[in-house]
Design a protein around this motif. Structure first.
Motif, mmCIF file in Angstrom:
data_model
loop_
_atom_site.group_PDB
_atom_site.id
_atom_site.type_symbol
_atom_site.label_atom_id
_atom_site.label_comp_id
_atom_site.label_asym_id
_atom_site.label_seq_id
_atom_site.Cartn_x
_atom_site.Cartn_y
_atom_site.Cartn_z
ATOM 1 N N HIS A 11 0.819 -1.222 0.000
ATOM 2 C CA HIS A 11 0.000 0.000 0.000
ATOM 3 C C HIS A 11 0.847 1.265 0.000
ATOM 4 O O HIS A 11 0.326 2.355 -0.229
ATOM 5 C CB HIS A 11 -0.914 -0.004 1.234
ATOM 6 N N MET A 12 2.153 1.157 0.286
ATOM 7 C CA MET A 12 3.007 2.353 0.327
ATOM 8 C C MET A 12 3.474 2.781 -1.057
ATOM 9 O O MET A 12 3.943 3.900 -1.247
ATOM 10 C CB MET A 12 4.253 2.090 1.184
ATOM 11 N N SER A 13 3.406 1.878 -2.025
ATOM 12 C CA SER A 13 3.894 2.229 -3.357
ATOM 13 C C SER A 13 2.829 3.008 -4.113
ATOM 14 O O SER A 13 1.642 2.713 -4.005
ATOM 15 C CB SER A 13 4.246 0.956 -4.132
ATOM 16 N N PRO A 14 3.235 4.004 -4.896
ATOM 17 C CA PRO A 14 2.248 4.693 -5.739
ATOM 18 C C PRO A 14 1.757 3.792 -6.873
ATOM 19 O O PRO A 14 0.780 4.128 -7.552
ATOM 20 C CB PRO A 14 3.032 5.895 -6.300
ATOM 21 N N LEU A 15 2.407 2.635 -7.050
ATOM 22 C CA LEU A 15 1.989 1.713 -8.115
ATOM 23 C C LEU A 15 0.871 0.807 -7.598
ATOM 24 O O LEU A 15 0.799 0.515 -6.406
ATOM 25 C CB LEU A 15 3.178 0.877 -8.576
ATOM 26 N N LYS A 16 0.028 0.342 -8.519
ATOM 27 C CA LYS A 16 -1.117 -0.484 -8.103
ATOM 28 C C LYS A 16 -0.650 -1.829 -7.543
ATOM 29 O O LYS A 16 0.250 -2.471 -8.096
ATOM 30 C CB LYS A 16 -2.025 -0.735 -9.320
ATOM 31 N N THR A 17 -1.309 -2.253 -6.457
ATOM 32 C CA THR A 17 -0.928 -3.479 -5.766
ATOM 33 C C THR A 17 -0.843 -4.673 -6.708
ATOM 34 O O THR A 17 0.109 -5.450 -6.667
ATOM 35 C CB THR A 17 -1.949 -3.775 -4.644
ATOM 36 N N GLU A 18 -1.853 -4.826 -7.595
ATOM 37 C CA GLU A 18 -1.835 -6.018 -8.459
ATOM 38 C C GLU A 18 -0.644 -6.009 -9.412
ATOM 39 O O GLU A 18 -0.191 -7.045 -9.875
ATOM 40 C CB GLU A 18 -3.160 -6.196 -9.216
ATOM 41 N N LYS A 19 -0.092 -4.830 -9.654
ATOM 42 C CA LYS A 19 1.068 -4.760 -10.560
ATOM 43 C C LYS A 19 2.360 -5.154 -9.860
ATOM 44 O O LYS A 19 3.294 -5.631 -10.492
ATOM 45 C CB LYS A 19 1.243 -3.333 -11.090
ATOM 46 N N ILE A 20 2.431 -4.904 -8.557
ATOM 47 C CA ILE A 20 3.728 -5.099 -7.886
ATOM 48 C C ILE A 20 3.772 -6.281 -6.923
ATOM 49 O O ILE A 20 4.857 -6.722 -6.559
ATOM 50 C CB ILE A 20 4.173 -3.811 -7.151
ATOM 51 N N LYS A 21 2.598 -6.814 -6.546
ATOM 52 C CA LYS A 21 2.600 -7.944 -5.596
ATOM 53 C C LYS A 21 3.425 -9.095 -6.188
ATOM 54 O O LYS A 21 3.164 -9.522 -7.305
ATOM 55 C CB LYS A 21 1.167 -8.395 -5.331
ATOM 56 N N GLY A 22 4.406 -9.547 -5.461
ATOM 57 C CA GLY A 22 5.233 -10.668 -5.922
ATOM 58 C C GLY A 22 6.456 -10.247 -6.720
ATOM 59 O O GLY A 22 7.233 -11.110 -7.145
ATOM 60 N N VAL A 23 6.654 -8.960 -6.944
ATOM 61 C CA VAL A 23 7.846 -8.547 -7.702
ATOM 62 C C VAL A 23 9.115 -9.018 -6.986
ATOM 63 O O VAL A 23 9.266 -8.853 -5.771
ATOM 64 C CB VAL A 23 7.885 -7.009 -7.883
ATOM 65 N N ASP A 24 10.003 -9.615 -7.745
ATOM 66 C CA ASP A 24 11.272 -10.103 -7.209
ATOM 67 C C ASP A 24 12.290 -10.001 -8.355
ATOM 68 O O ASP A 24 12.318 -10.847 -9.242
ATOM 69 C CB ASP A 24 11.090 -11.555 -6.751
ATOM 70 N N ILE A 25 13.052 -8.916 -8.311
ATOM 71 C CA ILE A 25 13.990 -8.619 -9.406
ATOM 72 C C ILE A 25 15.383 -8.536 -8.808
ATOM 73 O O ILE A 25 15.549 -8.114 -7.661
ATOM 74 C CB ILE A 25 13.651 -7.241 -10.041
ATOM 75 N N VAL A 26 16.388 -8.903 -9.585
ATOM 76 C CA VAL A 26 17.746 -8.571 -9.156
ATOM 77 C C VAL A 26 18.456 -7.893 -10.326
ATOM 78 O O VAL A 26 18.419 -8.375 -11.454
ATOM 79 C CB VAL A 26 18.507 -9.799 -8.598
ATOM 80 N N VAL A 27 19.037 -6.732 -10.021
ATOM 81 C CA VAL A 27 19.756 -5.975 -11.051
ATOM 82 C C VAL A 27 21.244 -6.304 -10.934
ATOM 83 O O VAL A 27 21.825 -6.181 -9.851
ATOM 84 C CB VAL A 27 19.538 -4.456 -10.864
ATOM 85 N N TYR A 28 21.846 -6.720 -12.031
ATOM 86 C CA TYR A 28 23.303 -6.879 -12.124
ATOM 87 C C TYR A 28 23.834 -5.681 -12.892
ATOM 88 O O TYR A 28 23.711 -5.606 -14.105
ATOM 89 C CB TYR A 28 23.675 -8.203 -12.812
ATOM 90 N N ARG A 29 24.370 -4.739 -12.131
ATOM 91 C CA ARG A 29 24.881 -3.497 -12.700
ATOM 92 C C ARG A 29 26.415 -3.554 -12.787
ATOM 93 O O ARG A 29 27.076 -3.768 -11.762
ATOM 94 C CB ARG A 29 24.442 -2.333 -11.798
ATOM 95 N N GLU A 30 26.951 -3.351 -13.975
ATOM 96 C CA GLU A 30 28.411 -3.288 -14.130
ATOM 97 C C GLU A 30 28.893 -2.058 -13.359
ATOM 98 O O GLU A 30 28.299 -0.988 -13.461
ATOM 99 C CB GLU A 30 28.771 -3.203 -15.620
ATOM 100 N N LEU A 31 29.987 -2.195 -12.579
ATOM 101 C CA LEU A 31 30.292 -1.127 -11.628
ATOM 102 C C LEU A 31 31.654 -0.446 -11.800
ATOM 103 O O LEU A 31 31.921 0.545 -11.136
ATOM 104 C CB LEU A 31 30.185 -1.694 -10.197
ATOM 105 N N THR A 32 32.505 -0.969 -12.666
ATOM 106 C CA THR A 32 33.839 -0.336 -12.741
ATOM 107 C C THR A 32 34.209 0.119 -14.147
ATOM 108 O O THR A 32 35.368 0.385 -14.444
ATOM 109 C CB THR A 32 34.939 -1.295 -12.207
ATOM 110 N N GLY A 33 33.223 0.183 -15.027
ATOM 111 C CA GLY A 33 33.504 0.658 -16.386
ATOM 112 C C GLY A 33 32.470 1.673 -16.821
ATOM 113 O O GLY A 33 31.709 2.210 -16.009
ATOM 114 N N GLY A 34 32.467 1.946 -18.119
ATOM 115 C CA GLY A 34 31.449 2.845 -18.668
ATOM 116 C C GLY A 34 31.740 4.309 -18.423
ATOM 117 O O GLY A 34 32.865 4.713 -18.085
#
Ligand SMILES: NC(=O)C1=CN([C@@H]2O[C@H](COP(=O)(O)OP(=O)(O)OC[C@H]3O[C@@H](n4cnc5c(N)ncnc54)[C@H](O)[C@@H]3O)[C@@H](O)[C@H]2O)C=CC1
Ligand SMILES: CC(C)CC(=O)C(=O)O
Ligand SMILES: [Mg+2]
Length: 370
Positions: free
Chosen positions: A119-142
């Motif tokens: 309920h704290m997210s401005p996004l709709k509950t049905e859109k975010i319930k169960g979200v489980d993401i992991v971001v692999y961000r390259e960190l020493t280049g670019g």
């Protein structure tokens, strides 16, 4: 049987020292429960290090990190430098140099939608319930590490990537997907950038080693929109340094606060554990910042040290704090609880479980989030 570990601690600037103090409190609770002995070595980094030594990453601090089994990092950054475009030395240089010098090339940023915070997210509950993401961000280049400078009438920041830099993090992302939902999304801007075209080429090559994983390539502008529109489509996001920086801050809206997202910055020799947020200078010294991102980063450190049960305990205690409404203002409908009170709750929960709740008078907290 308890273990002994040397832990480096770099609190840094702004809210860094406050959130780090709570993570240490929680690690102390873990150590007393399991009989471990963690020895902490503190070092300056960022603006506080410039103020003390003139250098945002003193040699002594780097040596502490090199000697440690793993280390915690709070945040760097101070408006007195942000507001001076001509400053020669900047707090951010300390963090970038730390990552580069120690070869911390993979920044792993998990994004979770906690049921008790939907309920704290401005996004709709049905859109975010169960979200489980992991971001692999390259960190020493670019672009953060390319040559930069001013010309007579302008400025430049160069972006470069090598095959090697792309391949090594791509392997980590695919290996992570093997233990998850078996889907990798490469986020790039290959319609415009040559470096992104190289990323696509190399990642498609690496993908051949992982026939069980599906690979999708998505332009970063679309990915930014999809993160809000349909975040459940993502499992592992693999991306370059700047895109990963931006898209993970955006993803924190799913969890309800930037103050909740932890990260691990890993290399071949050592690893650093840091919240994804910055020094939040407006909150510095006020005891109002959310310490949970840093506490969850400490949990990632316990995983890294192969203290798996201990890491689970910390995550369970954090979930309990969210469930019971023991949260700071960013997750509350009123002022919420203070930084140190939330840290106390998590540490006490590790010691005494649900029994600790009755002693902590948290009834008022429940009303903050319902
Ligand atoms: N890893 C690091 O040390 C980073 C350092 N920075 C530096 O931090 C300084 C401030 O940068 P900003 O862009 O304002 O980013 P920030 O991440 O410090 O804060 C942005 C906003 O996020 C929220 N927030 C952040 N941490 C929070 C916490 N623990 N609890 C509750 N709410 C929280 C606040 O609403 C805040 O205004 C700058 O000097 C910047 O360079 C920025 C990002 C990362
Ligand atoms: C110095 C910046 C690159 C820090 C930052 O925003 C981050 O790593 O998330
Ligand atoms: Mg960032």
């Amino acid at each position: 049987m308890g273990v002994k570990k040397n832990i480096g601690v770099l609190p840094g600037d702004g809210i860094g020292p406050e959130v780090i103090a709570e993570a240490i409190k929680v690690l102390d609770a873990v150590c007393s429960k399991y009989g471990h002995k963690f020895t902490y070595a503190y070092g300056h980094v960022g603006a506080v290090a410039i103020d003390h030594t003139g250098n945002p990453l003193p040699d002594e601090t780097l040596a502490i990190c090199e000697r440690s089994d793993a280390f915690l990092f709070g945040a760097i950054g101070d408006p007195k430098y942000d507001n001076d475009p001509k400053a020669k030395v900047r707090p951010e240089q300390g963090l970038l140099k730390l990552r580069k010098s120690l070869g911390l090339y993979a920044n792993i940023r998990p994004v979770t939608a906690y049921d008790s915070l939907l309920h704290m997210s401005p996004l709709k509950t049905e859109k975010i319930k169960g979200v489980d993401i992991v971001v692999y961000r390259e960190l020493t280049g670019g672009i953060y590490f390319g040559e930069k400078g001013r010309t007579e009438d302008g400025a430049f920041d160069h972006c470069t990537y090598s095959n090697y830099e792309i391949d090594r993090i791509a392997h980590l992302a695919f290996q992570s997907a093997q233990n998850r939902k078996k889907h990798v999304t490469l986020v790039d801007k290959a319609n415009v950038l040559e470096t992104s075209r190289l990323w696509r080429e190399r990642v498609n090559e690496v993908a051949k080693d992982y026939p069980d994983i599906s690979l999708e390539c998505m332009f970063v502008d679309n990915a930014a929109m999809q993160m809000i529109q349909n975040p459940k489509q993502f499992d592992v996001i693999l991306t370059e340094n700047m895109f990963g920086d931006i898209i993970s801050d955006e993803a924190s809206v799913i969890g309800g606060s930037l103050g909740l997202l932890p990260s691990a910055s890993v290399g071949d020799k050592t690893a650093m554990f840091e919240p994804i947020h910055g020094s939040y200078p407006q909150a510095a010294g006020k005891n109002i910042a959310n310490p949970l991102a840093t506490i969850l980063s400490a949990a990632m450190m316990l995983d890294h040290l192969n203290l798996i049960d201990e890491a689970i305990e910390v995550r369970q205690a954090v979930s309990a704090s969210l469930r019971h409404g023991m949260v700071t203002a960013d997750l509350a409908r009123n002022d919420g609880y203070s930084t140190d009170r939330v840290g106390d709750f998590v540490a006490n929960y590790i010691a005494d479980g649900e029994d600790s709740c009755s002693q902590q008078n948290i009834q008022a907290g429940i009303s903050t989030i319902i």
